[in-house]
Design a protein around this motif. Structure first.
Motif, mmCIF file in Angstrom:
data_model
loop_
_atom_site.group_PDB
_atom_site.id
_atom_site.type_symbol
_atom_site.label_atom_id
_atom_site.label_comp_id
_atom_site.label_asym_id
_atom_site.label_seq_id
_atom_site.Cartn_x
_atom_site.Cartn_y
_atom_site.Cartn_z
ATOM 1 N N PHE A 1 0.835 -1.198 0.000
ATOM 2 C CA PHE A 1 0.000 0.000 0.000
ATOM 3 C C PHE A 1 0.876 1.258 0.000
ATOM 4 O O PHE A 1 0.593 2.235 -0.673
ATOM 5 N N ILE A 2 1.938 1.198 0.794
ATOM 6 C CA ILE A 2 2.830 2.357 0.874
ATOM 7 C C ILE A 2 3.662 2.494 -0.395
ATOM 8 O O ILE A 2 4.001 3.597 -0.814
ATOM 9 N N GLY A 3 3.995 1.378 -1.000
ATOM 10 C CA GLY A 3 4.713 1.411 -2.270
ATOM 11 C C GLY A 3 6.035 2.139 -2.163
ATOM 12 O O GLY A 3 6.782 1.950 -1.222
ATOM 13 N N ASN A 4 6.302 3.010 -3.125
ATOM 14 C CA ASN A 4 7.566 3.731 -3.026
ATOM 15 C C ASN A 4 7.376 5.183 -2.592
ATOM 16 O O ASN A 4 8.172 6.045 -2.915
ATOM 17 N N THR A 5 6.303 5.439 -1.828
ATOM 18 C CA THR A 5 6.179 6.771 -1.253
ATOM 19 C C THR A 5 6.991 6.877 0.029
ATOM 20 O O THR A 5 7.156 7.937 0.597
ATOM 21 N N GLY A 6 7.465 5.717 0.492
ATOM 22 C CA GLY A 6 8.259 5.727 1.717
ATOM 23 C C GLY A 6 9.731 5.968 1.411
ATOM 24 O O GLY A 6 10.110 6.193 0.278
ATOM 25 N N PRO A 7 10.558 5.883 2.451
ATOM 26 C CA PRO A 7 11.998 6.016 2.231
ATOM 27 C C PRO A 7 12.483 4.927 1.276
ATOM 28 O O PRO A 7 11.937 3.830 1.231
ATOM 29 N N MET B 1 -4.753 -1.186 17.671
ATOM 30 C CA MET B 1 -4.675 -0.733 16.274
ATOM 31 C C MET B 1 -4.270 -1.905 15.388
ATOM 32 O O MET B 1 -3.296 -2.577 15.652
ATOM 33 N N SER B 2 -5.036 -2.169 14.373
ATOM 34 C CA SER B 2 -4.731 -3.306 13.515
ATOM 35 C C SER B 2 -3.584 -2.952 12.584
ATOM 36 O O SER B 2 -3.175 -1.803 12.470
ATOM 37 N N VAL B 3 -3.094 -3.991 11.925
ATOM 38 C CA VAL B 3 -1.985 -3.781 10.985
ATOM 39 C C VAL B 3 -2.395 -2.792 9.909
ATOM 40 O O VAL B 3 -1.651 -1.857 9.568
ATOM 41 N N THR B 4 -3.592 -2.992 9.385
ATOM 42 C CA THR B 4 -4.065 -2.113 8.308
ATOM 43 C C THR B 4 -4.155 -0.670 8.778
ATOM 44 O O THR B 4 -3.732 0.249 8.077
ATOM 45 N N GLU B 5 -4.694 -0.477 9.991
ATOM 46 C CA GLU B 5 -4.817 0.878 10.509
ATOM 47 C C GLU B 5 -3.446 1.533 10.673
ATOM 48 O O GLU B 5 -3.246 2.708 10.362
ATOM 49 N N MET B 6 -2.497 0.739 11.156
ATOM 50 C CA MET B 6 -1.161 1.266 11.394
ATOM 51 C C MET B 6 -0.541 1.751 10.092
ATOM 52 O O MET B 6 0.006 2.852 10.005
ATOM 53 N N PHE B 7 -0.652 0.926 9.048
ATOM 54 C CA PHE B 7 -0.060 1.304 7.762
ATOM 55 C C PHE B 7 -0.809 2.470 7.134
ATOM 56 O O PHE B 7 -0.222 3.286 6.428
ATOM 57 N N SER B 8 -2.090 2.524 7.392
ATOM 58 C CA SER B 8 -2.872 3.657 6.908
ATOM 59 C C SER B 8 -2.357 4.954 7.514
ATOM 60 O O SER B 8 -2.181 5.962 6.829
ATOM 61 N N TYR B 9 -2.102 4.898 8.818
ATOM 62 C CA TYR B 9 -1.578 6.071 9.513
ATOM 63 C C TYR B 9 -0.230 6.474 8.939
ATOM 64 O O TYR B 9 0.026 7.641 8.657
ATOM 65 N N ILE B 10 0.643 5.479 8.754
ATOM 66 C CA ILE B 10 1.978 5.755 8.222
ATOM 67 C C ILE B 10 1.867 6.365 6.830
ATOM 68 O O ILE B 10 2.567 7.320 6.479
ATOM 69 N N GLN B 11 0.996 5.809 6.023
ATOM 70 C CA GLN B 11 0.818 6.310 4.664
ATOM 71 C C GLN B 11 0.397 7.776 4.692
ATOM 72 O O GLN B 11 0.864 8.588 3.903
ATOM 73 N N GLY B 12 -0.512 8.098 5.621
ATOM 74 C CA GLY B 12 -0.936 9.489 5.759
ATOM 75 C C GLY B 12 0.235 10.394 6.067
ATOM 76 O O GLY B 12 0.396 11.469 5.482
ATOM 77 N N PHE B 13 1.087 9.924 6.970
ATOM 78 C CA PHE B 13 2.257 10.702 7.346
ATOM 79 C C PHE B 13 3.196 10.904 6.157
ATOM 80 O O PHE B 13 3.650 12.017 5.874
ATOM 81 N N LEU B 14 3.462 9.801 5.434
ATOM 82 C CA LEU B 14 4.383 9.882 4.296
ATOM 83 C C LEU B 14 3.827 10.787 3.206
ATOM 84 O O LEU B 14 4.561 11.527 2.547
ATOM 85 N N SER B 15 2.514 10.701 3.003
ATOM 86 C CA SER B 15 1.870 11.518 1.988
ATOM 87 C C SER B 15 2.004 12.999 2.319
ATOM 88 O O SER B 15 2.339 13.817 1.458
ATOM 89 N N ALA B 16 1.762 13.345 3.586
ATOM 90 C CA ALA B 16 1.901 14.735 4.009
ATOM 91 C C ALA B 16 3.340 15.203 3.835
ATOM 92 O O ALA B 16 3.608 16.319 3.396
ATOM 93 N N ASP B 17 4.274 14.311 4.167
ATOM 94 C CA ASP B 17 5.695 14.633 4.028
ATOM 95 C C ASP B 17 6.030 14.939 2.568
ATOM 96 O O ASP B 17 6.725 15.906 2.265
ATOM 97 N N GLN B 18 5.493 14.119 1.665
ATOM 98 C CA GLN B 18 5.751 14.338 0.238
ATOM 99 C C GLN B 18 5.212 15.683 -0.226
ATOM 100 O O GLN B 18 5.829 16.363 -1.044
ATOM 101 N N ASP B 19 4.021 16.060 0.292
ATOM 102 C CA ASP B 19 3.428 17.347 -0.093
ATOM 103 C C ASP B 19 4.335 18.505 0.320
ATOM 104 O O ASP B 19 4.557 19.445 -0.454
ATOM 105 N N VAL B 20 4.847 18.426 1.540
ATOM 106 C CA VAL B 20 5.743 19.488 2.020
ATOM 107 C C VAL B 20 6.959 19.580 1.115
ATOM 108 O O VAL B 20 7.379 20.677 0.714
ATOM 109 N N ARG B 21 7.525 18.427 0.775
ATOM 110 C CA ARG B 21 8.729 18.434 -0.053
ATOM 111 C C ARG B 21 8.443 19.003 -1.436
ATOM 112 O O ARG B 21 9.286 19.688 -2.026
ATOM 113 N N GLU B 22 7.249 18.720 -1.967
ATOM 114 C CA GLU B 22 6.857 19.286 -3.256
ATOM 115 C C GLU B 22 6.841 20.810 -3.185
ATOM 116 O O GLU B 22 7.365 21.492 -4.063
#
Lengths: 284, 226
Positions: free
Chosen positions: A224-230, B1-22
């Motif tokens: 799901f995270i794919g390559n958006t991560g480190p 927190m289930s595995v799916t929820e945890m990764f969802s949270y992480i994805q949200g964080f990474l996505s926000a991080d990418q926006d800032v970098r953009e």
């Protein structure tokens, strides 16, 4: 320094420019004085980096030892002692992380991240491994960070009073970043795969199926995270797929042949992903 | 927190991080453009005709630094101030470039080494991290080293343009710079590698000075090499 310029010291003597520059150094020109300040600044930064590297190495070693210890739960009847011992070890590791937090007090943690990221990833791997063995679930980043809270006395003169911690105590935290958490969990999957294989070898035929389901969820999370991560995540994803494959093969073999192969031979069946021996005739 | 929820949270964080970098990348692109304009302007001093125009060129460069200050002001707003080093890689290159250009302007004006505080002032940023978006000492030093290369080229071109005294002054300057750098305990990092290039600049300038002195071309009192 309030001036905006640093005049080059005018040479009155003859001689090559190099000798004159040395004379300038001896007379401590503004340029040299400035570089002495830079030297101190850089030395201070490098020293802190080195201290953090040393602490991080200790964190890595102790975390790895905890993981080795935890693998033994599949081969002993009473896992509780091992879990207790592992908890003690991880408490010691947490104290080390407290030292990292101390060094980082007042600093921009990202300036030194490279110094301690390896140790922190190893710690995440160890603590999540222990958590899975006990709980059959994935430890959350929040839970990890909640246990990385340290009480420190304030940096003032010691009062020598017993109640000093209450009046002068300070809370110091270390926050594992989502990125380090992710990388630690990626490494965890390798240990879970090993645990699966060894549990089969020990005749435990329930754990592999639980692990398979758990690993699949983690793998799906990483997909799901794919390559958006480190970028290191993409590298570890490859290993993760292999681990998942091994575990799924183990479950398949258990399901298909579990009734016909003696338990002590099951481990041999899973030692290689590609080769499976022919079923022996007449074996109960 | 289930595995799916945890990764969802992480994805949200990474996505926000990418926006800032953009966002950061966009502002940095603007800064790089301005830096190129200043560089183009200052490069022209290497032309024979350019030497006379040094005062007007450095004045114009100073004007362009106004844009730099505005753009850096905008960059500061794109991320939390205490996370400077989390995103530092995005602007490290352009900041070193700007430090070089500021140092070059000051050198052209005064033939002295600009101090870190002055570079920060020209760029409209701080010197100390605690005070806000700052100029890291290593970026300042990298900018100075880039300038050293520029000066070795300037020494060569001033001779071609008929200015036989400038190389001697550049030589003194670079040698003192070299003495300063030798005081630093550098680790095996990019700054160290850049510093390793300084000796070639020193050598090149020494050769220019040598060429001038053996031909008796440099006759200024007190600046004679031999």
């Amino acid at each position: 320094m309030t001036t905006t310029r640093m005049p080059v010291v005018k040479k009155t003597s003859e001689g090559c420019p190099r000798r004159n520059a040395d004379a300038a150094q001896e007379s401590s020109s503004p340029v040299i004085a400035a570089f002495k300040v830079f030297q101190q600044e850089l030395d201070t930064k490098h020293d802190k980096h080195e201290r953090l590297v040393k602490i991080s190495r200790d964190v890595t070693i102790e975390s790895k030892r905890t993981i080795f210890l935890l693998h033994r739960v599949t081969s002993v009847p009473n896992a509780d002692n091992i879990l207790k011992e592992a908890e003690v070890k991880l408490d010691a590791v947490r104290q080390k992380i407290g030292q990292i937090a101390e060094e980082l007090r007042g600093e921009d943690i990202f300036q030194f991240h490279r110094a301690f990221t390896a140790g922190i990833q190893e710690y995440v791997e160890a603590v999540s491994f222990l958590h899975y063995i006990r709980d059959r679930s994935l430890i959350s980043l929040e839970e990890i960070n909640a246990s990385l809270v340290f009480m420190r006395a304030e940096k003032v003169e010691p009062t020598g009073l017993a109640e000093a911690p209450q009046t002068g105590g300070q809370v110091l935290t270390f926050q594992v970043t989502p990125s380090d958490y992710l990388l630690g969990i990626a490494d965890l999957t390798g240990e879970l795969m090993r645990m699966c294989i060894s549990s089969v070898g020990n005749g435990d035929i329930d754990t592999p199926f639980q692990l398979s389901q758990f690993l699949r969820q983690i793998h799906d999370g990483f997909s799901f995270i794919g390559n958006t991560g480190p970028y290191e995540v993409s590298k570890k994803l490859h290993t993760l797929r292999q681990s998942l494959g091994k575990v799924e093969d183990a479950c398949y073999a258990l399901r298909v042949r579990g009734s016909e192969i003696p338990k002590h031979m099951l481990a041999d069946v899973f030692s290689s992903r590609t080769t499976l021996p022919e079923p022996e005739e007449g074996i109960v | 927190m289930s595995v799916t929820e945890m990764f969802s949270y992480i994805q949200g964080f990474l996505s926000a991080d990418q926006d800032v970098r953009e966002d950061i990348r966009k502002v940095v692109q603007g800064l790089e453009q301005t830096a190129r304009e200043i560089l183009t302007l200052l490069q022209s001093v290497h032309q024979p005709a350019g030497f006379k125009e040094i005062p007007s060129k450095s004045a114009k460069a100073r004007e362009l630094f106004c844009s730099v200050r505005t753009q850096l002001g905008e960059l500061k707003t794109k991320f939390p101030v205490e996370q400077y080093y989390r995103f530092h890689e995005h602007w490290r290159f352009v900041l070193q470039r700007l430090a070089f250009l500021a140092a070059f302007v000051v050198y052209l004006e005064t033939e002295t080494l600009v101090v870190r505080e002055e570079v920060a002032k020209i760029l409209g940023i701080e010197v100390q991290r605690e005070k806000g978006f700052h100029l890291d000492v290593e970026d300042y030093l990298a900018g100075v080293l880039i300038m050293a290369s520029e000066l070795s080229r300037l020494a060569v071109n001033s001779v071609t343009a008929g200015d036989y005294t400038r190389p001697l002054r550049i030589s003194n300057f670079i040698n003192e710079l070299d003495s300063g750098f030798r005081l630093l305990n550098l680790k095996n990092d990019p700054l160290r590698k850049r510093y390793d290039g300084l000796k070639y600049d020193v050598k090149k300038i020494e050769e220019v000075v040598y060429d001038l002195s053996i031909r008796g071309l440099a006759k200024e009192a007190g600046d004679q090499a031999q």
